[in-house]
Scaffold this motif. Structure first.
Motif, PDB file in Angstrom:
ATOM      1  N   LEU A  18       0.840  -1.194   0.000  1.00 19.11           N
ATOM      2  CA  LEU A  18       0.000   0.000   0.000  1.00 19.11           C
ATOM      3  C   LEU A  18       0.877   1.247   0.000  1.00 19.11           C
ATOM      4  O   LEU A  18       1.674   1.467   0.922  1.00 19.11           O
ATOM      5  N   ASP A  19       0.729   2.056  -1.028  1.00 18.61           N
ATOM      6  CA  ASP A  19       1.463   3.314  -1.137  1.00 18.61           C
ATOM      7  C   ASP A  19       0.674   4.419  -0.448  1.00 18.61           C
ATOM      8  O   ASP A  19      -0.515   4.619  -0.738  1.00 18.61           O
ATOM      9  N   THR A  20       1.320   5.142   0.450  1.00 20.80           N
ATOM     10  CA  THR A  20       0.689   6.244   1.168  1.00 20.80           C
ATOM     11  C   THR A  20       1.580   7.476   1.100  1.00 20.80           C
ATOM     12  O   THR A  20       2.710   7.424   0.598  1.00 20.80           O
ATOM     13  N   ALA A  21       1.082   8.567   1.646  1.00 17.53           N
ATOM     14  CA  ALA A  21       1.879   9.793   1.702  1.00 17.53           C
ATOM     15  C   ALA A  21       3.086   9.642   2.619  1.00 17.53           C
ATOM     16  O   ALA A  21       4.000  10.471   2.583  1.00 17.53           O
ATOM     17  N   ARG A  22       3.116   8.603   3.433  1.00 15.81           N
ATOM     18  CA  ARG A  22       4.213   8.400   4.374  1.00 15.81           C
ATOM     19  C   ARG A  22       5.078   7.186   4.039  1.00 15.81           C
ATOM     20  O   ARG A  22       5.943   6.805   4.830  1.00 15.81           O
ATOM     21  N   GLY A  23       4.852   6.595   2.877  1.00 15.54           N
ATOM     22  CA  GLY A  23       5.670   5.466   2.488  1.00 15.54           C
ATOM     23  C   GLY A  23       4.828   4.280   2.058  1.00 15.54           C
ATOM     24  O   GLY A  23       3.613   4.374   1.907  1.00 15.54           O
ATOM     25  N   THR A  24       5.500   3.146   1.871  1.00 13.58           N
ATOM     26  CA  THR A  24       4.868   1.938   1.353  1.00 13.58           C
ATOM     27  C   THR A  24       4.866   0.860   2.429  1.00 13.58           C
ATOM     28  O   THR A  24       5.890   0.599   3.067  1.00 13.58           O
ATOM     29  N   PHE A  25       3.699   0.219   2.594  1.00  9.30           N
ATOM     30  CA  PHE A  25       3.508  -0.736   3.676  1.00  9.30           C
ATOM     31  C   PHE A  25       3.065  -2.088   3.121  1.00  9.30           C
ATOM     32  O   PHE A  25       2.175  -2.158   2.270  1.00  9.30           O
ATOM     33  N   ALA A  26       3.687  -3.157   3.626  1.00 13.59           N
ATOM     34  CA  ALA A  26       3.279  -4.511   3.275  1.00 13.59           C
ATOM     35  C   ALA A  26       1.976  -4.839   3.996  1.00 13.59           C
ATOM     36  O   ALA A  26       1.788  -4.470   5.156  1.00 13.59           O
ATOM     37  N   ALA A  27       1.086  -5.554   3.297  1.00 16.02           N
ATOM     38  CA  ALA A  27      -0.223  -5.830   3.885  1.00 16.02           C
ATOM     39  C   ALA A  27      -0.815  -7.105   3.299  1.00 16.02           C
ATOM     40  O   ALA A  27      -0.424  -7.564   2.219  1.00 16.02           O
ATOM     41  N   PHE A  28      -1.743  -7.687   4.043  1.00 22.17           N
ATOM     42  CA  PHE A  28      -2.661  -8.697   3.539  1.00 22.17           C
ATOM     43  C   PHE A  28      -4.039  -8.055   3.445  1.00 22.17           C
ATOM     44  O   PHE A  28      -4.404  -7.219   4.282  1.00 22.17           O
TER      45      PHE A  28
END
Length: 282
Positions: A18-28
């Motif tokens: 997930l790309d956000t304004a604060r970076g990219t996060f791994a997710a299920f």
């Protein structure tokens, strides 16, 4: 530490970034079978946790009609630093959660497990418009303030060790003693532990030793809350969690036999508690 019995990923659960304004996060993520969600839930893992902690919950929550997203926080497992020049302070992790909610589209049903509950509470408190961003907040095996004395001692030992020892070299002292844990799970747990950012571990441990009770401020935000608490539990006393729920005017559910990770040991009961709470709001 979070506990895991299996790392098998159901077919209905997808791995995403997930790309956000604060970076990219791994997710299920998992979605309802009919593709029409009744709402979105964001699940935040605890100290040394990861999105895998929620694998037992994701299919059932999706089948109940909810779009669910479980993340690795900044500094954890497959998310790593998330962005350049990362900060792992709890307030910054809370800002990450707020940014994730903006991408998912609100209002979001927020669930925080253990230290993830501390971060999630800060996300609600620090949101510019809590009632617009969050449909609800559920604190899963989280207490109102600092951890219990037995856990305090273990965290202090860990903080001492982190000053002189690289994170991967600490794994033999943290390895589960239960001989029934499958080898592939032990391999996963070792890898996950080794990929924790040392600064994230340090700041989390320090905050869990000093966190004040923010229940009054949380209640003033007006976001509906529930507390789900597995027992027996050592990290926070059950009586403190129950008192926090009363202070919040929150629904309280004790899950006997769930221990610190009822999401793993009693997932059906957690799914029932979450969906019952969410359904009551709609």
């Amino acid at each position: 530490m979070s506990q895991i019995l299996s790392i098998a990923r159901p077919d209905s659960v997808r791995s995403v970034r997930l790309d956000t304004a604060r970076g990219t996060f791994a997710a299920f993520t998992a979605a309802p079978p009919d593709g029409v969600p009744r709402g979105t839930a964001l699940l935040v893992p605890g100290f040394n946790g990861s999105k895998e902690d929620f694998l037992p919950l994701l299919p059932g929550l999706a089948e109940a009609g909810y779009r669910v997203v479980a993340i690795d926080q900044r500094g954890q497992y497959e998310t790593g630093p998330a962005s350049e020049a990362p900060s792992y302070a709890p307030e910054d992790l809370a800002s990450d959660v707020i940014a994730l909610a903006a991408v998912l589209g609100g209002p979001v049903r927020l669930v925080g497990h253990s230290y993830g509950g501390l971060v999630s509470r800060l996300a609600v408190l620090n949101s510019p418009s809590p009632a617009i961003t969050w449909a609800s907040l559920t604190l899963l095996n989280f207490g109102p303030a600092a951890v219990s004395e037995p856990t305090r001692g273990r965290l202090e030992l860990l903080l001492d060790a982190l000053r002189t020892t690289p994170v991967p070299q600490l794994w033999p002292f943290l390895r589960p003693e239960d001989g029934g844990v499958p080898e592939e799970v032990l391999t996963f747990l070792s890898d996950r532990w080794s990929r924790n950012a040392p600064e994230a571990l340090r700041l989390a441990a320090e905050r869990m030793l000093t966190e004040p009770d923010r229940s009054a401020a949380l209640r003033a935000c007006g976001v509906p809350a529930s507390v789900v608490f597995g027992t027996p539990e050592e990290t926070w006393p059950e009586r403190e969690a129950a008192a926090m729920a009363r202070e919040l005017g929150a629904r309280y559910t004790e899950i006997m036999g769930g221990g610190h990770s009822p999401n793993v040991y009693e997932p059906a009961a957690v799914i029932e508690a979450l969906t019952g709470f969410w359904d009551s709001l709609t």
